[in-house]
Design a protein around this motif. Structure first.
Motif, short mmCIF file in Angstrom:
data_model
loop_
_atom_site.label_atom_id
_atom_site.label_comp_id
_atom_site.label_asym_id
_atom_site.label_seq_id
_atom_site.Cartn_x
_atom_site.Cartn_y
_atom_site.Cartn_z
N PHE A 172 0.88 -1.09 0.00
CA PHE A 172 0.05 -0.12 -0.10
C PHE A 172 0.98 1.33 0.04
N MET A 173 0.28 2.28 -0.46
CA MET A 173 0.76 3.67 -0.64
C MET A 173 0.22 4.52 0.32
N SER A 174 1.20 5.54 0.91
CA SER A 174 0.51 6.65 1.48
C SER A 174 0.54 7.98 0.76
N ILE A 175 -0.44 8.70 1.00
CA ILE A 175 -0.22 10.04 0.18
C ILE A 175 -0.72 11.09 1.14
N TYR B 134 -3.40 5.04 1.13
CA TYR B 134 -3.84 5.50 2.43
C TYR B 134 -3.74 6.94 2.21
N LEU B 135 -4.70 7.91 2.59
CA LEU B 135 -4.62 9.39 2.34
C LEU B 135 -4.46 10.02 4.10
N ALA B 136 -3.43 10.52 3.88
CA ALA B 136 -3.13 11.47 5.45
C ALA B 136 -3.48 12.97 5.07
N ALA B 137 -4.68 13.45 5.53
CA ALA B 137 -5.11 14.75 5.05
C ALA B 137 -5.99 15.20 5.84
N GLY B 138 -6.03 16.49 6.14
CA GLY B 138 -7.30 17.17 6.81
C GLY B 138 -8.43 17.32 5.97
N GLU B 139 -9.41 18.25 6.15
CA GLU B 139 -10.28 18.37 5.33
C GLU B 139 -9.90 18.93 4.06
N LEU B 140 -10.17 18.33 2.82
CA LEU B 140 -9.85 18.80 1.61
C LEU B 140 -10.80 20.03 1.19
N PHE B 141 -10.30 21.15 0.84
CA PHE B 141 -10.82 22.25 0.52
C PHE B 141 -11.63 22.07 -0.89
N GLY B 142 -12.82 22.58 -1.02
CA GLY B 142 -13.70 22.17 -2.23
C GLY B 142 -14.21 21.15 -2.66
N GLY B 143 -14.08 20.21 -1.23
CA GLY B 143 -14.92 19.13 -1.26
C GLY B 143 -14.84 18.08 -2.44
N GLU B 144 -16.00 17.25 -2.72
CA GLU B 144 -15.95 16.04 -3.35
C GLU B 144 -15.43 16.15 -4.95
N ARG B 145 -15.93 17.51 -5.54
CA ARG B 145 -15.65 17.61 -7.00
C ARG B 145 -14.37 17.49 -7.11
N PHE B 146 -13.29 17.85 -6.25
CA PHE B 146 -12.05 17.72 -6.40
C PHE B 146 -11.40 16.26 -6.14
N GLY C 115 -4.48 11.77 16.29
CA GLY C 115 -4.79 11.32 14.73
C GLY C 115 -3.63 11.65 13.85
N SER C 116 -2.91 13.00 14.20
CA SER C 116 -1.93 13.20 13.45
C SER C 116 -0.63 12.32 13.60
N ALA C 117 -0.25 11.96 14.82
CA ALA C 117 0.58 11.00 15.14
C ALA C 117 0.54 9.75 14.62
N VAL C 118 -0.94 9.25 14.25
CA VAL C 118 -1.33 8.11 13.82
C VAL C 118 -0.93 8.14 12.42
N ASP C 119 -1.38 9.02 11.77
CA ASP C 119 -1.05 9.38 10.10
C ASP C 119 0.27 9.27 10.03
N TYR C 120 1.05 9.97 10.83
CA TYR C 120 2.68 9.86 10.70
C TYR C 120 3.24 8.58 10.51
N MET C 121 2.68 7.74 11.55
CA MET C 121 3.35 6.31 11.82
C MET C 121 2.75 5.50 10.48
N VAL C 122 1.74 5.49 10.06
CA VAL C 122 1.20 4.83 8.97
C VAL C 122 1.75 5.25 7.62
N CYS C 123 2.08 6.46 7.40
CA CYS C 123 2.98 6.94 6.30
C CYS C 123 4.41 6.54 6.40
N LEU C 124 4.98 6.69 7.82
CA LEU C 124 6.34 6.05 7.82
C LEU C 124 6.49 4.79 7.62
N LEU C 125 5.31 3.74 7.87
CA LEU C 125 5.58 2.22 7.54
C LEU C 125 5.00 1.79 6.16
N SER C 126 4.45 2.61 5.54
CA SER C 126 3.75 2.41 4.15
C SER C 126 4.96 2.02 3.26
#
Length: 492
Positions: free
Chosen positions: A257-260, A333-345, A377-388
């Motif tokens: 799996f890839m993390s972005i 796996y997506l590490a992101a906050g709330e995407l601006f512009g919503g679902e259309r992007f 939550g940010s710490a969990v994202d960090y570890m998942v991205c580190l291990l991807s």
């Protein structure tokens, strides 16, 4: 941008300065216009010239493996005389680390180094969580304190709080003298100004403490201490590590799996000044946020876009991955906050890569939902991205999350990273938007194959030490240069 006031003098001098400034401004605008006009032409010639050989397909299977180490391996143990801290220190050092999780992380590394430089006893760093995440986890709520202190026992003395002292039969607390360090302060500031106040008062309180110690220091042992802090001493608390590994295990149970890190969020878009792709109402929101949080500066979208200063859109991220050879079975796996512009992007990206997950969707249990908010939550994202298997930052300019992860993955065995060259890709995407689509994917590959995919490479400004600690924190078992040889007993 700094503004320069003309020196006092004659009216002629002032007029000359004004004319010179106007001329410079005109030249800058002409230069940008030239880029916009000729970039597509350069891209067309480079992409379609019959003298240029066609680029072969990227071997995606190799990208799932770590990058070639070139015989280097991580090592941050001292390689010269490095005595333990003396039994008596010059006083206590308190710091307040502001910003988000990763800005705070670099500040902690700098605080340890500052304490070593001044022979100070470091008080466990304060994390100014409330101003960013509205979260009061603090150092003790995020990191394993005992592990932190034990790992660094040969480097600095660390206490959880300034102890009370007895004087004339009375017990009292040492009041720390507050100082505001200069941004990127040199070592000399700590050995003079800060140290003098510490000796005078017994303790100093440095606030704020984000980017308050120069990154580039001509002392490899000091840099290795930063690596010991960042990659060995700073370990998240067991429940955060357990949550992270649970997510990784679920993702990996179905293969690679890839993390972005999809940095398409309001704060970064406002910072970059990239507004034109949004609706008038959305532009108002972005401009208002920029006015309230950043210095005033005239930013023109077409100019910013042409030089790669805009965060990649989700669709552009998908197009890059598809051009490199990834298909719709790729798990992301997506590490992101709330995407601006919503679902259309997100819709174009999701249509190309439907297997998208985040820390909330991997496991629907209340355990993950209840423990993935704020800094945790940010710490969990960090570890998942580190291990991807692969990590892809979409905007690694001022992004502390992406930059720290790139450095951590480099140190963890040169794990693959896909880093879009936004400046190089800008004319390719501009041509596509204007209908010139022939050879698009090959042009993307041409740009991307010039980038580094996670292997050792020389650090060149503006790349941060925290993004690339090679070669100070790496060694070779058989090195021609003695300074690069792994020390005896080094096994990291």
């Amino acid at each position: 941008m700094r503004s320069y006031r003309p020196v006092e003098g004659t009216t002629f001098k002032k007029l000359h300065h004004k004319q010179l400034k106007q001329a410079k401004g005109l030249l800058y605008k002409l230069a940008i216009a030239a880029v916009l006009l000729i970039a597509p032409t350069i891209y067309f010639v480079a992409s379609y010239s019959p003298t240029v050989e066609s680029i072969s397909e990227v071997d995606v299977q190799k990208l799932w493996d770590a990058a070639d180490s070139g015989g280097w391996r991580p090592s941050s143990v001292p390689r010269s005389d490095w005595p333990p801290p003396p039994s008596e220190s010059n006083g206590y050092l308190r710091v307040r680390c502001n910003g988000g999780l990763n800005q705070q992380r670099t500040a902690i590394c700098n605080a340890v180094l500052a304490a070593r430089i001044m022979n100070a006893t470091l008080v466990l760093p304060e994390l100014d969580a409330n101003s960013y995440w509205h979260d009061d986890s603090g150092f003790q709520g995020l990191y394993d304190v005992d592990h932190f202190i034990k790992t660094l026992q040969n480097d600095v003395r660390i206490v959880e709080s300034i102890p009370e002292i007895k004087k004339n039969g009375k017990t009292k607390k040492i009041k720390a003298f507050q100082l505001r360090p200069p941004r990127d302060a040199p070592i000399k500031w700590y050995t003079t100004t800060a140290l003098e106040k510490m000796k005078e008062h017994g303790a100093i309180y440095l606030t704020p403490f984000s980017h308050r110690l120069a990154e580039e220091i001509d002392n490899a042992e000091y840099q290795r201490l930063r690596c010991r802090v960042n990659y060995h001493a700073l370990v998240f608390k067991p429940h955060i590590m357990d949550l992270s590994h649970k997510i990784v295990d679920k993702l990996r149970s179905q293969g690679h799996f890839m993390s972005i890190h999809l940095r398409f969020e309001m704060d970064m878009l406002s910072f970059a000044g990239c507004f034109d792709i949004f609706s008038p109402e959305e532009q108002k929101i972005l401009k208002k946020y920029r006015k309230e949080n950043f210095a005033e500066k005239k930013l023109i979208y077409s100019e910013r876009r042409a030089i790669g200063k805009c965060p990649s859109t989700p669709e552009e991220v998908g197009l890059i991955l598809r051009a490199l050879g990834f298909n719709n079975s790729t798990r992301i796996y997506l590490a992101a906050g709330e995407l601006f512009g919503g679902e259309r992007f997100m819709k174009p990206f999701r249509s190309m890569f439907p297997l998208l997950e985040n820390h909330s969707t991997v496991d629907s249990s209340n355990e993950l939902k209840d423990n993935t908010q704020g800094l945790i939550g940010s710490a969990v994202d960090y570890m998942v991205c580190l291990l991807s298997d692969i990590f892809m930052p979409t905007y690694d300019g001022p992004s502390n999350f992406a930059n720290n992860l790139l450095g951590h993955r480099l140190y963890s065995g040169f794990r693959t990273a896909i880093r879009p060259d936004r400046k190089g890709l800008a004319p390719v995407f501009i041509d596509r938007e204007e209908g010139r689509t022939a050879g698009f994917e090959e042009a993307v590959r041409r740009v991307m194959l010039k980038t580094n995919f996670g292997g050792p490479h020389k650090r060149v400004s503006p790349e941060s030490f925290y993004t690339n600690s090679w070669s100070e924190c790496f060694c070779q078992t058989s090195a021609s240069n003695p300074a690069d040889r792994c020390p005896d007993g080094s096994d990291e």
